[in-house]
Design an enzyme around this catalytic site. Structure first.
Site, PDB file in Angstrom:
ATOM      1  N   LYS A 155       0.485  -1.016  -0.347  1.00 53.74           N
ATOM      2  CA  LYS A 155      -0.253   0.406  -0.363  1.00 53.74           C
ATOM      3  C   LYS A 155       0.843   1.405   0.153  1.00 53.74           C
ATOM      4  O   LYS A 155       1.980   0.819   1.089  1.00 53.74           O
ATOM      5  CB  LYS A 155      -1.109   0.080   1.412  1.00 53.74           C
ATOM      6  CG  LYS A 155      -2.062   1.397   1.192  1.00 53.74           C
ATOM      7  CD  LYS A 155      -2.677   1.795   2.298  1.00 53.74           C
ATOM      8  CE  LYS A 155      -1.985   2.475   3.075  1.00 53.74           C
ATOM      9  NZ  LYS A 155      -2.093   3.802   2.774  1.00 53.74           N
TER      10      LYS A 155
ATOM     11  N   GLY B 116       6.287   4.784   8.699  1.00 54.13           N
ATOM     12  CA  GLY B 116       5.368   5.638   9.165  1.00 54.13           C
ATOM     13  C   GLY B 116       5.246   5.956  10.676  1.00 54.13           C
ATOM     14  O   GLY B 116       6.402   6.248  11.375  1.00 54.13           O
TER      15      GLY B 116
ATOM     16  N   ASP C 186       2.437   6.584  16.094  1.00 51.97           N
ATOM     17  CA  ASP C 186       1.143   6.324  17.257  1.00 51.97           C
ATOM     18  C   ASP C 186       0.338   5.642  15.967  1.00 51.97           C
ATOM     19  O   ASP C 186       0.116   4.509  16.381  1.00 51.97           O
ATOM     20  CB  ASP C 186       0.508   7.795  16.602  1.00 51.97           C
ATOM     21  CG  ASP C 186       0.934   7.935  17.503  1.00 51.97           C
ATOM     22  OD1 ASP C 186       1.676   7.744  18.810  1.00 51.97           O
ATOM     23  OD2 ASP C 186       0.247   9.567  17.948  1.00 51.97           O
ATOM     24  N   THR C 187       0.659   5.677  14.535  1.00 53.59           N
ATOM     25  CA  THR C 187       0.229   4.300  13.616  1.00 53.59           C
ATOM     26  C   THR C 187       0.774   3.158  13.245  1.00 53.59           C
ATOM     27  O   THR C 187       0.113   1.614  13.410  1.00 53.59           O
ATOM     28  CB  THR C 187       0.533   4.889  12.137  1.00 53.59           C
ATOM     29  OG1 THR C 187      -0.359   6.202  12.346  1.00 53.59           O
ATOM     30  CG2 THR C 187      -0.247   4.030  11.321  1.00 53.59           C
ATOM     31  N   GLY C 188       2.092   2.853  13.738  1.00 55.50           N
ATOM     32  CA  GLY C 188       2.659   1.910  13.946  1.00 55.50           C
ATOM     33  C   GLY C 188       2.683   0.859  15.246  1.00 55.50           C
ATOM     34  O   GLY C 188       2.151  -0.020  14.797  1.00 55.50           O
TER      35      GLY C 188
ATOM     36  N   GLU D 118      10.094   0.767  11.022  1.00 53.99           N
ATOM     37  CA  GLU D 118      10.716   1.588  11.059  1.00 53.99           C
ATOM     38  C   GLU D 118       9.584   2.865  11.141  1.00 53.99           C
ATOM     39  O   GLU D 118       9.243   3.316  10.666  1.00 53.99           O
ATOM     40  CB  GLU D 118      11.257   1.554   9.561  1.00 53.99           C
ATOM     41  CG  GLU D 118      12.469   2.339  10.038  1.00 53.99           C
ATOM     42  CD  GLU D 118      12.306   4.217   9.274  1.00 53.99           C
ATOM     43  OE1 GLU D 118      11.940   4.451  10.457  1.00 53.99           O
ATOM     44  OE2 GLU D 118      12.499   3.801   8.451  1.00 53.99           O
TER      45      GLU D 118
ATOM     46  N   CYS E 106      12.981  10.845   9.191  1.00 47.95           N
ATOM     47  CA  CYS E 106      12.888  10.888  10.206  1.00 47.95           C
ATOM     48  C   CYS E 106      13.871  10.477  11.461  1.00 47.95           C
ATOM     49  O   CYS E 106      13.639  10.420  12.202  1.00 47.95           O
ATOM     50  CB  CYS E 106      12.318   8.464  10.320  1.00 47.95           C
ATOM     51  SG  CYS E 106      13.577   7.429   8.467  1.00 47.95           S
TER      52      CYS E 106
ATOM     53  N   GLU F   3       8.407  15.262  17.059  1.00 48.48           N
ATOM     54  CA  GLU F   3       9.159  15.191  16.235  1.00 48.48           C
ATOM     55  C   GLU F   3       8.511  15.612  15.291  1.00 48.48           C
ATOM     56  O   GLU F   3       7.312  15.665  14.866  1.00 48.48           O
ATOM     57  CB  GLU F   3       9.534  13.376  15.068  1.00 48.48           C
ATOM     58  CG  GLU F   3       9.419  13.265  14.265  1.00 48.48           C
ATOM     59  CD  GLU F   3       9.492  12.107  13.810  1.00 48.48           C
ATOM     60  OE1 GLU F   3      10.501  11.484  12.777  1.00 48.48           O
ATOM     61  OE2 GLU F   3       8.172  10.898  13.252  1.00 48.48           O
TER      62      GLU F   3
END
Length: 478
Positions: A169, A222, A225-227, A245, A279, A376
């Site tokens: 995706k 990404g 929080d999404t991880g 990552e 990142c 970040e």
């Protein structure tokens, strides 16, 4: 075009993709959702279970990957232009750095394809024991928007080298180059169903991929929080292994023996590269108190010389931020720095009134408790902090929830050796920064992720290890 892309188009849903220079629509792209993910996974599963890819000799897989690399090299200018158009990064960066690295990564992993093998293991008793390194199956991969072509390849190349099939995706902000790369892979002879690209949104297509019961492994790059969400979805479905990552707040530490002019230039690069949308950006610039004032003045002057503008124009160093959300986020952090009584040395606002351009911004007198030193930002905002003792800067550099990277600038080998072991980060650059190579593993400690991308280490994520034991009668030796 892969079968998956044709399926998405057949459903008729699309979403707009924007040019961050102007905020104008570039194209409307097929929007995949959970149903499309189901079809993509079914296609990848059939290709793995019944197709030729896992059964090919590793040498044949290698040759297809090398042909894909040749096609990418042949179409380098077009791919680089598409990357810059959709992402906003300088065209020279896309053309001279990132697309060539895609080619290099494919060469590297094509070379690994026929060197993946198990071991013969001695054991107690009359047994022949061996291990088999098998492809893990269907790999789900979710890539971010900041380095679309590069991170596509970080994930796809090792998975293909190991004999897996893939559902990838792309980021909704930057789907164009993923579609172009998939087309080139299929032109290179990749069998149908091996590489399936779905463009769509995280809460729909991304969540469906992370939670899919027939995906054997997941890799995500990404936001932290999404991880966490991705890992939870993977655990609650079929407990598929996950590589993450994620983000960082990397320290860049300048000691008092440093050449200040060189340190200023390297610290500037470490932070402002890719519009600060990196990142591993060196976003906490720690400077020894003896050279602090000189460094601040020169860092301010360098930021004010930074050329911001249309990324297709020669000499431009910085393009726009990716989208209005990221643009506004950066401006909020700048306001937070001002409100926290950090000294705004330069920048601090948007540039122009069209697109998502932000002035190169430098703060001095930053302290560790300020949000601009903790979070970040993912933008062109340099925070400069002061330190006195080595033990103190080690403690402060490590006092973060992240651990992706760090930079150290010193002439002392002893200092360098102390710092490289003391800093809790996945990569430590000594007197350099953002040096990437196909063979160098990349990943983080703590909230910066799980596992490693690139190098030999990434192959382990796409392999299963099987132990095979059988008795041996009257062995001549054991």
């Amino acid at each position: 075009m892969s079968p998956m892309l044709e399926t998405c188009l057949a459903l008729g849903k699309t979403f707009p993709v924007y040019d961050p220079r102007t905020a104008e629509v570039i194209a409307n792209v097929a929007e995949g959702d959970a149903e499309d993910i189901d079809r993509a996974v079914a296609t990848a599963r059939k290709a793995f279970d019944e197709g030729p890819w896992p059964k090919m000799t590793p040498y044949e897989r290698s040759r297809i990957m090398l042909r894909a690399a040749d096609l990418i090299e042949k179409n380098m200018e077009e791919l680089a232009a598409l990357e810059t158009w959709n992402n906003g990064k300088p065209y020279v960066q896309s053309l001279k750095s990132e697309v060539p690295m895609v080619v290099r990564l494919l060469h590297y992993y094509a070379g690994w394809a026929d060197k993946i093998h198990g071991l013969t293991v001695p054991g107690d008793g009359n047994y022949h024991i061996q291990t088999l390194h098998e492809p893990i199956g269907v790999a789900g991969q979710i890539v971010p928007w900041n380095f679309p072509v590069l991170l596509f390849t970080w994930k796809v190349a090792p998975a293909l080298a190991c004999g897996n099939t893939i559902v990838l995706k792309s980021a909704e902000q930057t789907p164009l180059t993923a579609l172009y790369l998939a087309k080139l892979f299929h032109e290179a002879g990749l069998p149908p169903g091996v590489l399936n690209v779905v463009s769509g949104y995280g809460p729909t297509a991304g969540a469906a991929l992370a939670s899919h019961m027939d995906v054997d492994k997941l890799s995500f790059t990404g936001h932290c929080d999404t991880g966490k969400i991705v890992q939870e979805l993977a655990a609650k479905s079929n407990l598929k292994p996950v590589t993450l990552e994620l983000g960082g707040k990397s320290p860049f530490i300048i000691f008092d023996d440093a050449d200040v002019d060189q340190a200023v230039e390297l610290a500037h690069f470490a932070l402002f590269y890719n519009q600060g949308q990196c990142c591993c950006a060196g976003s906490r610039t720690y400077v020894h108190e003896r050279v602090y004032d000189e460094f601040v003045e020169k860092a301010k002057a360098r930021a004010m010389r930074r050329i911001v503008g249309d990324p297709f124009k020669n000499g431009v160093e910085q393009g726009p931020q990716i989208d209005p959300e990221q643009f506004q986020k950066v401006l909020r952090y700048i306001r937070s720095g001002i409100e926290s009584n950090a000294t705004l040395e330069c920048g601090g606002d948007r540039l122009g009134n069209r697109g998502y351009f932000v002035q190169p911004t430098v703060f001095s007198d930053v302290t560790d408790d300020m949000l601009i030193a903790q979070d970040e930002i993912f933008g062109p905002v340099q925070s400069i902090l002061k330190f006195k003792e080595t033990d103190d800067v080690i403690r402060r550099a490590n006092k973060t929830r992240f651990g992706l990277a760090a930079g150290v600038f010193t002439k002392s080998a002893d200092t360098a050796n102390t710092m490289m072991r003391a800093l809790r980060a996945g990569t430590v650059w000594i007197n350099c920064y953002d040096v990437f190579d196909a063979a160098i593993p990349f990943g983080g400690y703590k909230l910066s992720g799980i596992g490693r991308e690139k190098g030999i280490y990434s192959l382990n994520a796409y392999l299963q290890v099987k132990a095979v034991v059988q008795p041996v009668k009257n062995p001549a030796w054991l």
